[in-house]
Design an enzyme around this catalytic site. Structure first.
Site, PDB file in Angstrom:
ATOM      1  CD  GLU A  74      12.045  36.148 153.305  1.00 17.49           C
ATOM      2  OE1 GLU A  74      12.085  37.363 153.524  1.00 17.49           O
ATOM      3  OE2 GLU A  74      12.089  35.667 152.151  1.00 17.49           O
TER       4      GLU A  74
ATOM      5  CG  ASP B 149      11.545  30.135 151.357  1.00 15.15           C
ATOM      6  OD1 ASP B 149      12.360  30.463 152.233  1.00 15.15           O
ATOM      7  OD2 ASP B 149      10.510  30.789 151.111  1.00 15.15           O
TER       8      ASP B 149
END
Length: 601
Positions: free
Chosen positions: A260, A193
């Site tokens: 994350e 991400d």
């Protein structure tokens, strides 16, 4: 390599006269790899480790006698240090041929352009994660990650064919490359991400944020630096090894989370770590390498400090809420709820934590490395740092001097607090019945969540007493009052203790350091540069917070310099120097080969 050559590699290197004559003699890294798994070699390894322990013990006794505190100037990078041990560049021996062949391939223009294309393709898929995203399967924001998975499978068909690929919580990826032995695996992690691109800033980008444009020097786009380059580097390294017939003795595992960048530590690869612990066991990995601190070139001309983060701060978001009687604003009390909250916030900011510098802490190790090797380290601080190894008074003066040197240095030495959110009141003519603030705390390596919680009791008790308020701190009623209440609680479920410290010395740390030096020594990008290995403390947190149970040996490190990022991360014009992408691939390939040859348990 001949037996004589290997024996020559094992020789020890003397150091300057002011260093300990015992601990300064550090065995060179080739000795790590040459110890094999026979009974005799295991006995040799055990003896080496015992001798190393004796060396360290004698060093603590002898250092005061043999170290000259008034020695001035930095050490040369070729000289070892008692307080910042260095390890020679570490090259594969059994895999020397494939290492040389791959270095030639990595140097080719065709390979470079192909690697750039692979990164650009991943960048063009906008896998943004948001703090308010709902669960996978319910919130469509996650659907884009399926596109990334399809892309990776098309881009790396050999990896998907040869490795066991497991999907965790739909979009987490774990790649398992089975080794031929029972040695503990190595774990290489990254995240899929990226932080969202603020729509109002798109016009400020030199090239569109999801273009993956390559201009001959830079690869542009969100994720080029954080963290899709790390994913591509890991997959390219594995793919290239597969294509050239490498078969690992030690199992290799890649793990790529997808949340994350979200706020809240209850996410961040939590499902992946549960799977990995169930599959490989507690402390089931020999070592872990994640994104993190990199190469720092600001400490001297043509001298790089490789600074893997070997520990990270704890974390706690604290909500301070004030409730008080409402009413019409025409008849106000001496302090409204917002006023009382302001008094609480003022008390918090007026009571910062005290910096600490402990000899067994990571910051002390970092400072000793800079003092011993950096030409730009102030001479007064260099002398004080060397005295502080044994002198408590010098240690206190060093702590105070470092605390005054810069906000960044001070933050390394203490628990920090930042009042980042505040809200209260609903109407201009109504007394606020509720007001709150959220304080972001990064907990020092030497501290704890419990110590931080007690700090809030100590700081806010006088405020509550002065204004007849009830004080409730993390579920405990500290005092009662009739004029309202201050409630202190954990915000967003973020309580996290500081991490344990990765062991420094002979083993995973020395293999990592030796591999970094070997990569740099044979690099066209960093040609001729000297490298010093120095541990560091990570002030932020990454996916590694979920992986602490998997191994003691966690390294948050990326082979990249600040100048390899065009404009940093999480901001406009994120771009990565293309040559740095290749160096990252070279580093990971050499690391896999070196660890595969090692006798790490």
């Amino acid at each position: 390599m001949s037996a004589d050559a290997k024996e020559e590699d094992r020789k020890i290197t003397p150091v300057l006269s002011w260093e300990s004559p015992v601990a300064a003699y550090v065995p060179n890294m080739p000795a790590v790899r040459d110890v094999r798994s026979s009974r005799a070699s295991k006995l040799i390894l055990s003896c080496l480790m015992v001798l190393w322990g004796v060396f360290l013990a004698l060093n603590s006794l002898l250092r005061g006698s043999f170290r000259v505190d008034n020695a001035r100037g930095p050490l040369h990078s070729s000289v070892n240090s008692t307080v910042c041990p260095q390890w020679d560049a570490l090259y594969p021996i059994d895999n020397a041929q494939i290492d040389a062949e791959l270095d030639n391939i990595f140097a080719s223009t065709d390979f470079k352009l192909h690697a750039i294309d692979l990164l650009a393709g991943a960048v063009r898929i906008p896998t943004e994660s948001h703090d308010n995203s709902g669960p996978v399967g319910e919130d469509p924001v996650w659907d884009i990650f399926a596109d990334l998975h399809e892309y990776l499978e098309r881009a790396f068909p050999l990896v998907y064919a040869k490795l066991n690929v497991t999907r965790i919580n739909t979009y987490g990826l774990v790649f398992h490359w089975q080794g031929s032995t029972e040695a503990k695996p190595i774990l290489l992690t990254a995240h899929q991400d990226v932080v969202p691109v603020e729509p109002t800033t798109v016009s400020q980008w030199i090239h569109p944020p999801y273009s993956g444009h390559y201009d001959g020097t830079w690869v542009w786009g969100r994720g080029t630096c954080d963290d899709k380059s790390e994913i591509i580097e890991r997959l390219v390294a594995v793919n290239t090894l597969l294509r050239h017939g490498f078969s690992p003795a030690r199992t290799i595992v890649l793990a790529f989370g997808f949340d994350e960048e979200m706020t809240g530590l209850e996410v961040r690869a939590g499902h992946i770590t549960k799977y990995l612990e169930e599959t490989y066991g507690h402390d089931g990995f020999a070592m872990l390498v994640d994104e993190g601190a990199g190469l720092n070139a600001s400490f001297g001309n043509n001298l790089y400090f490789a600074m893997p983060a070997v520990s990270e701060k704890g974390y706690l978001d604290v909500r301070v809420e004030v409730t008080s009687p409402g009413g019409h604003s025409s008849i106000p009390p001496a302090h409204t709820g917002i006023g009382l909250l302001s008094l609480a916030v003022s008390a918090i900011e007026a009571s910062p934590f005290t910096p600490e510098l402990l000899r067994n802490g990571t910051p002390f190790s970092t400072i000793q490395c800079l003092a011993d090797y950096s030409p730009l380290f102030p001479e007064a601080l260099r002398t004080l740092s060397r005295e502080a190894v044994n002198d408590d008074s010098a240690l206190a003066r060093l702590r105070d001097a470092l605390s005054k040197s810069s906000p960044a240095t001070k933050a390394i030495l203490m628990t920090t607090q930042a009042v980042d959110l505040i809200e209260g009141g609903v109407k201009v003519n109504a007394l606020p019945e509720r007001a709150s603030a959220v304080v972001n705390n990064r907990i020092a390596e030497h501290s704890s969540v419990a110590e931080l919680q007690q700090h809030y009791v100590d700081v806010l008790s006088p405020v509550a007493a002065s204004h007849n308020l009830t004080l409730r701190v993390f579920g405990r009623v500290i005092k009662t009052g009739d004029s309202g209440e201050i409630t202190v609680s954990t915000a967003f479920g973020t309580a996290l203790e500081p991490s344990s410290k990765t062991p420094l010395g002979y083993g995973p740390y020395s293999i990592l350091g030796g591999t970094i030096k070997a990569t740099m020594a044979t690099s066209k990008l960093y040609s001729g540069a000297s490298v010093i290995l120095a541990p560091s403390l990570l002030l932020q947190n990454s996916d590694t917070v979920q992986y602490w149970n998997l191994t003691r040996n966690i390294f948050r490190f990326s082979l990249v310099t600040e100048s390899d990022h065009y404009n940093g991360v999480h901001t406009v014009n994120e771009a990565l120097r293309a040559d740095a992408l290749i160096e990252g691939i070279r580093f990971l390939t050499k690391l896999i080969l070196n660890v595969d040859e090692s006798a790490l348990s």
